[in-house]
Design a protein around this motif. Structure first.
Motif: not given
Length: 341
Positions: A32-33, A35-37, A39, A51, A54-55
């Motif tokens: 998930q990290l 994928e978030t990175s 963005l 983003a 969330e990160a």
């Protein structure tokens, strides 16, 4: 009915399952990290901001898993987690002030027992004039009692002005504490600690206050474990049978403690610094009333609120901190062993 082997196997499977679940959660969070990175370069500023938030949250989660979850699951489970505790307190230097401090410590541990749902029972104690206690033996029955209290073994030092001190001069007094695993009669079949052939049993008349009963009946008991030289005397109960039962209970606890200590020393020879500061002859903690502080010398922890320790639940913070230090030492030993393999 499940056998001990089946129970042990189920417990091992449960521990393996917990570690597997934690590893899966760590992998999912890491994905998930990543994928978030991706963005972070999004053309929409609001999306980039979300983003980043969330990160940060995911990074904190990963850090918590690495620092707390994994170590707690990797450390071998305690073999004494189910044992209750037998605590022996003896006043040291300081005369009557040491006896008064022992009474204070006893109340502190009884309060701890109430807060943790253990059952505290005084097995024996010798009172002194003025409300002090020369020595005492206390049972703490409940899961986790021994693992929590074992680190209280050692010399406890108090620095304060005694009530009888007219000049206001601070005195230093000590109380020595030994915490043993409480071995119940029902535990004998699980771990045979001695043979009756090695036991020397003596009965005698009890000494001290008690009237005619004490002077005319041989109710006091002294047992000696010949191979180790351990001697236990008991006269606080009114019957020889009760004193004998109590004495054997204390003997089992001392022999179990000797066994655990021997095993710990054997592990120390292969894992350097596995447990730091467990020597009972060492000064482990100082209670300074003038400065309103309590210091644990093994881990360098100081609390500037002595009242919360003696009259509240502050002692739990010290117990938790010493347990964490022990767990970290075990992890260090495991890492050193793996590096040297």
């Amino acid at each position: 009915m499940s056998s001990p082997e089946d129970i042990a196997r189920l417990r091992q499977l449960k521990e393996t399952e917990n570690l597997g679940n934690a590893w899966t959660f760590w992998q999912q969070t890491r994905e998930q990290l990543e994928e978030t990175s991706a963005l972070f370069d999004d053309p929409d500023p609001s999306m980039r901001s979300l983003a980043m938030e969330e990160a940060n949250s995911l990074s904190e989660t990963l850090s918590g898993i690495v620092q707390n979850t994994f170590p707690s699951l990797l450390i071998p489970p305690s073999t004494t987690a189910q044992l209750s505790a037998l605590m022996e307190l003896k006043s040291g230097v300081g005369g009557s002030e040491a006896s008064l401090f022992l009474a204070d410590l006893l109340r502190m541990y009884q309060r701890l027992a109430n807060n943790t749902n253990w059952k505290a029972s005084i097995v024996a104690k010798n009172d002194t004039e003025g409300g002090g206690i020369k020595d005492a033996v206390v049972e703490f029955k409940g899961e986790g009692a021994y693992d929590a209290l074992r680190w209280e073994s050692g010399v406890h030092r108090v620095q304060r002005v005694p009530v009888t001190e007219a000049s206001g001069r601070t005195h230093t007094s000590t109380v020595a504490i030994v915490v043993l695993p409480l071995m119940e009669e029902t535990d004998i079949h699980e771990d045979e600690l001695f043979s009756m052939d090695d036991i020397k049993l003596e009965v005698m008349r009890a000494r001290g206050a008690g009237g005619q009963h004490v002077n005319r009946t041989e109710s006091a008991v002294r047992i000696t474990h010949v191979p180790t030289g351990i001697t236990v005397s008991m006269q606080d109960e009114r019957s020889q049978h009760q004193n004998r039962r109590r004495a054997f209970q204390v003997l089992r606890s001392r022999l179990m403690d000797l066994k655990l200590t021997r095993e710990m020393e054997e592990r120390r020879t292969t894992r350097r610094n596995l447990v730091r500061g467990a020597d009972r002859s060492e000064k482990i903690r100082t209670y300074n009333y003038a400065q309103d502080r309590v210091t644990d010398h093994r881990i360098g922890l100081t609390m500037k609120n002595l009242t919360s320790v003696m009259e509240g639940d502050g002692i739990q913070l010290f117990i938790d901190a010493v347990q964490r230090d022990h767990a970290e030492s075990v992890m260090e030993g495991m890492l050193e062993s793996s590096e040297g393999a």
